[in-house]
Design a protein around this motif. Structure first.
Motif, PDB file in Angstrom:
ATOM      1  N   VAL A   3      39.041  38.462  37.497  1.00  0.00           N
ATOM      2  CA  VAL A   3      38.528  39.704  36.900  1.00  0.00           C
ATOM      3  C   VAL A   3      37.744  40.421  38.004  1.00  0.00           C
ATOM      4  CG1 VAL A   3      37.000  40.705  35.155  1.00  0.00           C
ATOM      5  CG2 VAL A   3      38.412  38.718  34.576  1.00  0.00           C
ATOM      6  N   ALA A   4      38.029  41.683  38.187  1.00  0.00           N
ATOM      7  CA  ALA A   4      37.348  42.473  39.212  1.00  0.00           C
ATOM      8  C   ALA A   4      35.843  42.502  38.933  1.00  0.00           C
ATOM      9  CB  ALA A   4      37.902  43.888  39.240  1.00  0.00           C
ATOM     10  N   PRO A   5      35.019  42.439  39.973  1.00  0.00           N
ATOM     11  CA  PRO A   5      33.568  42.430  39.775  1.00  0.00           C
ATOM     12  C   PRO A   5      33.056  43.542  38.868  1.00  0.00           C
ATOM     13  CG  PRO A   5      34.071  41.946  42.065  1.00  0.00           C
ATOM     14  CD  PRO A   5      35.377  42.305  41.397  1.00  0.00           C
ATOM     15  N   ALA A   6      33.591  44.728  38.975  1.00  0.00           N
ATOM     16  CA  ALA A   6      33.117  45.861  38.167  1.00  0.00           C
ATOM     17  C   ALA A   6      33.447  45.716  36.683  1.00  0.00           C
ATOM     18  CB  ALA A   6      33.719  47.168  38.699  1.00  0.00           C
ATOM     19  N   LEU A  59      55.640  35.620  37.487  1.00  0.00           N
ATOM     20  CA  LEU A  59      55.417  36.794  36.659  1.00  0.00           C
ATOM     21  C   LEU A  59      53.969  37.192  36.896  1.00  0.00           C
ATOM     22  CD1 LEU A  59      56.996  36.140  33.143  1.00  0.00           C
ATOM     23  CD2 LEU A  59      57.647  37.875  34.818  1.00  0.00           C
ATOM     24  N   HIS A  60      53.694  38.469  36.913  1.00  0.00           N
ATOM     25  CA  HIS A  60      52.363  38.966  37.222  1.00  0.00           C
ATOM     26  C   HIS A  60      51.801  39.682  36.001  1.00  0.00           C
ATOM     27  CE1 HIS A  60      52.947  37.984  41.475  1.00  0.00           C
ATOM     28  NE2 HIS A  60      54.225  38.263  41.194  1.00  0.00           N
ATOM     29  N   VAL A  61      50.588  39.298  35.619  1.00  0.00           N
ATOM     30  CA  VAL A  61      49.895  39.906  34.480  1.00  0.00           C
ATOM     31  C   VAL A  61      48.806  40.792  35.059  1.00  0.00           C
ATOM     32  CG1 VAL A  61      48.590  39.505  32.364  1.00  0.00           C
ATOM     33  CG2 VAL A  61      50.334  37.847  33.090  1.00  0.00           C
ATOM     34  N   LEU A  62      48.896  42.074  34.779  1.00  0.00           N
ATOM     35  CA  LEU A  62      47.944  43.049  35.300  1.00  0.00           C
ATOM     36  C   LEU A  62      47.273  43.757  34.146  1.00  0.00           C
ATOM     37  CD1 LEU A  62      50.912  43.362  36.975  1.00  0.00           C
ATOM     38  CD2 LEU A  62      49.359  44.491  38.532  1.00  0.00           C
ATOM     39  N   LEU A  63      45.957  43.830  34.162  1.00  0.00           N
ATOM     40  CA  LEU A  63      45.203  44.595  33.170  1.00  0.00           C
ATOM     41  C   LEU A  63      44.584  45.778  33.896  1.00  0.00           C
ATOM     42  CD1 LEU A  63      45.536  41.917  31.624  1.00  0.00           C
ATOM     43  CD2 LEU A  63      43.215  42.194  30.806  1.00  0.00           C
ATOM     44  N   TYR A  64      45.029  46.963  33.521  1.00  0.00           N
ATOM     45  CA  TYR A  64      44.536  48.192  34.138  1.00  0.00           C
ATOM     46  C   TYR A  64      43.643  48.952  33.177  1.00  0.00           C
ATOM     47  CZ  TYR A  64      47.343  48.316  38.409  1.00  0.00           C
ATOM     48  OH  TYR A  64      47.864  48.069  39.647  1.00  0.00           O
ATOM     49  N   GLU A  65      42.565  49.492  33.712  1.00  0.00           N
ATOM     50  CA  GLU A  65      41.766  50.477  32.996  1.00  0.00           C
ATOM     51  C   GLU A  65      41.913  51.757  33.799  1.00  0.00           C
ATOM     52  OE1 GLU A  65      38.139  49.848  30.532  1.00  0.00           O
ATOM     53  OE2 GLU A  65      37.212  50.677  32.348  1.00  0.00           O
ATOM     54  N   GLY A  66      42.663  52.681  33.254  1.00  0.00           N
ATOM     55  CA  GLY A  66      43.003  53.876  34.025  1.00  0.00           C
ATOM     56  C   GLY A  66      43.832  53.465  35.221  1.00  0.00           C
ATOM     57  N   SER A  67      43.403  53.873  36.407  1.00  0.00           N
ATOM     58  CA  SER A  67      44.143  53.525  37.615  1.00  0.00           C
ATOM     59  C   SER A  67      43.557  52.310  38.332  1.00  0.00           C
ATOM     60  CB  SER A  67      44.162  54.724  38.569  1.00  0.00           C
ATOM     61  OG  SER A  67      42.831  55.051  38.963  1.00  0.00           O
ATOM     62  N   SER A  68      42.578  51.642  37.712  1.00  0.00           N
ATOM     63  CA  SER A  68      41.913  50.500  38.349  1.00  0.00           C
ATOM     64  C   SER A  68      42.424  49.180  37.800  1.00  0.00           C
ATOM     65  CB  SER A  68      40.401  50.569  38.121  1.00  0.00           C
ATOM     66  OG  SER A  68      39.865  51.706  38.727  1.00  0.00           O
ATOM     67  N   LEU A  69      42.779  48.268  38.712  1.00  0.00           N
ATOM     68  CA  LEU A  69      43.167  46.916  38.310  1.00  0.00           C
ATOM     69  C   LEU A  69      41.897  46.156  37.938  1.00  0.00           C
ATOM     70  CD1 LEU A  69      45.364  44.773  37.952  1.00  0.00           C
ATOM     71  CD2 LEU A  69      45.039  44.158  40.364  1.00  0.00           C
ATOM     72  N   ALA A  70      41.747  45.849  36.650  1.00  0.00           N
ATOM     73  CA  ALA A  70      40.532  45.202  36.144  1.00  0.00           C
ATOM     74  C   ALA A  70      40.654  43.690  36.129  1.00  0.00           C
ATOM     75  CB  ALA A  70      40.228  45.715  34.733  1.00  0.00           C
ATOM     76  N   ALA A  71      41.873  43.160  35.927  1.00  0.00           N
ATOM     77  CA  ALA A  71      42.062  41.708  35.867  1.00  0.00           C
ATOM     78  C   ALA A  71      43.514  41.390  36.193  1.00  0.00           C
ATOM     79  CB  ALA A  71      41.691  41.181  34.489  1.00  0.00           C
ATOM     80  N   LEU A 116      42.535  42.915  45.336  1.00  0.00           N
ATOM     81  CA  LEU A 116      41.610  42.242  44.422  1.00  0.00           C
ATOM     82  C   LEU A 116      41.493  40.763  44.761  1.00  0.00           C
ATOM     83  CD1 LEU A 116      39.730  42.233  41.974  1.00  0.00           C
ATOM     84  CD2 LEU A 116      41.762  42.008  40.514  1.00  0.00           C
ATOM     85  N   ARG A 117      42.608  40.103  45.006  1.00  0.00           N
ATOM     86  CA  ARG A 117      42.550  38.682  45.361  1.00  0.00           C
ATOM     87  C   ARG A 117      41.766  38.479  46.650  1.00  0.00           C
ATOM     88  NH1 ARG A 117      48.736  36.863  44.013  1.00  0.00           N
ATOM     89  NH2 ARG A 117      48.617  36.313  46.222  1.00  0.00           N
ATOM     90  N   ASN A 118      41.962  39.348  47.628  1.00  0.00           N
ATOM     91  CA  ASN A 118      41.215  39.264  48.876  1.00  0.00           C
ATOM     92  C   ASN A 118      39.716  39.485  48.641  1.00  0.00           C
ATOM     93  OD1 ASN A 118      41.291  39.305  51.982  1.00  0.00           O
ATOM     94  ND2 ASN A 118      40.207  41.192  51.463  1.00  0.00           N
ATOM     95  N   GLU A 119      39.381  40.499  47.843  1.00  0.00           N
ATOM     96  CA  GLU A 119      37.974  40.835  47.572  1.00  0.00           C
ATOM     97  C   GLU A 119      37.227  39.657  46.954  1.00  0.00           C
ATOM     98  OE1 GLU A 119      35.290  43.884  44.800  1.00  0.00           O
ATOM     99  OE2 GLU A 119      37.478  43.924  44.630  1.00  0.00           O
ATOM    100  N   VAL A 120      37.841  38.993  45.989  1.00  0.00           N
ATOM    101  CA  VAL A 120      37.135  37.938  45.257  1.00  0.00           C
ATOM    102  C   VAL A 120      37.355  36.560  45.867  1.00  0.00           C
ATOM    103  CG1 VAL A 120      36.924  36.767  43.027  1.00  0.00           C
ATOM    104  CG2 VAL A 120      37.067  39.265  43.136  1.00  0.00           C
TER     105      VAL A 120
END
Length: 146
Positions: free
Chosen positions: A79-82, A46-58, A22-26
């Motif tokens: 935040v992931a583009p999608a 510390l890493h904060v990950l927001l997942y929707e299902g199996s997708s890292l959203a933020a 995700l960091r590379n993509e954006v």
């Protein structure tokens, strides 16, 4: 939305891959900015990950005082583009602030924000404390929250 707060050693290989992808993509491809994203600071964060299902959203990474700044810090906020235009940025920053208060026992936080995001961070009680400067050829400002 599932929120995960993890130290580097607690990340699974898949979670680490998701973060770096995700960091590379954006930050590198979308923003057309060639820079060294892997900076040897992830291990201290510390890493904060927001997942929707199996997708890292933020995602964001957090530092205790003395690592990035003399205060705690939030960085690599993304935040992931999608998943944009769904207020996930607000949720992510709120979760990051709560995690800093819980894990680092402080309310003083510094960020290096892209200049165009000052209003966004202002909603979360950050105030601009520097003139605009270039970081990897992108205008940024230092902002603090106390």
């Amino acid at each position: 939305m599932e929120v995960k707060i993890k130290a580097f050693n607690g990340l699974s290989l898949n979670e680490l891959y998701d973060i770096l992808a995700l960091r590379n993509e954006v930050f590198i491809v979308e923003q057309n900015c060639v820079y060294q994203d892997i900076d040897s600071k992830d291990q201290k964060a510390l890493h904060v990950l927001l997942y929707e299902g199996s997708s890292l959203a933020a995602y964001a990474r957090l530092f205790d005082k003395g690592i990035a700044y003399d205060t705690a810090a939030i960085g690599r906020v993304i935040v992931a583009p999608a998943y944009r235009n769904r207020a996930l940025g607000d949720l992510l920053v709120d979760e990051a602030i709560k995690a800093i208060e819980t894990h680092y026992k402080t309310i003083s936080i510094t960020i290096s924000a892209q200049a165009h995001l000052q209003r966004f961070y202002g909603k979360h009680e950050f105030v601009t404390v520097s003139e605009e400067y270039l970081e990897d050829d992108i205008p940024h400002v230092k902002m603090k929250r106390n």
